[in-house]
Scaffold this motif. Structure first.
Motif: not given
Length: 216
Positions: A86, A120-121, A142, A144, A146, A180, A183-186
């Motif tokens: 991170q 990550h992010q 990746e 960022s 989120w 990527t 990420n984490e867009t649910i």
């Protein structure tokens, strides 16, 4: 193209913006985790026989692909033992205090058995990717995103524009083996399902158009 002091490939072309040029290496020395070999690259702008500008860089030659359920590096199966990085620093939050800190993160990760990182992010510093190239360390690129508002067309436009800049900045690093963009867009998918689906699909195709050589 130089391998140490030896010139292994040379090519010339008119100084046209955006023109492609090929360098053919007869016996390529591949970049790998065990042997992260890098060639020196020298670009010269000529006016007749006079060199009026020079840029020095480097290049690594390697192949990365997915076949079935396996990853392959230079056509050999490889298990990705990746740490989730991170990029936090006590005195700079997401900004490394110096170049040594970026190098040390990779060296410490390798010392405990990881062969790469999934950043990550965060869009990592270019020098992080430089050290990954030099040390033989795999990474994913990746963005960022989120908390991104998929209900805003402007947000999607901004994301795709900035993501394009990231891919174009970093695509020549041999250590980067995958992209990527999301990420984490649910949560956003629940709130704006169709806009989310279209944005992900469009951004995937944008990424593959910019760089068809890497998985996304």
């Amino acid at each position: 193209l130089l391998d140490g002091s030896e010139e292994v490939a040379v090519s010339s072309a008119p100084a046209t913006d955006g023109a492609a040029m090929s360098l053919r290496v007869k016996e390529p020395h591949l970049w790998s985790l065990e042997d992260p070999h890098l060639y020196d690259l020298r670009l010269e702008l000529l006016d007749g026989d006079t060199v009026i500008d020079t840029v020095n860089s480097y290049a690594g030659l390697r192949k990365f692909h997915i076949e079935g359920h396996k990853f392959y590096l230079n056509n050999q199966p490889i298990f990705l033992r990746l740490v989730l990085d991170q990029g936090f620093y006590p005195d700079g939050v997401w900004t490394a205090p110096n170049d040594d800190a970026l190098k040390a993160d990779i060296e410490k990760s390798m010392a405990v058995g990881f062969n790469g990182a999934r950043p990550h992010q965060k869009v990592f510093e270019e020098r992080f990717h430089y050290w990954a190239d030099k040390l033989g360390y795999l990474t994913w690129g990746e963005f960022s995103d989120w908390g991104m508002n998929f209900g805003s067309p402007q947000a999607i436009h901004n994301h795709q524009r900035e993501w394009r800049e990231i891919v174009m900045r970093d695509l020549n690093h041999p250590s980067i083996v995958a992209w990527t963009p999301f990420n984490e867009t649910i949560g956003a998918a629940r709130d704006h399902f169709e806009a989310h689906r279209r944005a992900v699909e469009e951004t995937y195709h944008l990424t593959r158009a910019l760089d068809p050589s890497r998985p996304c």
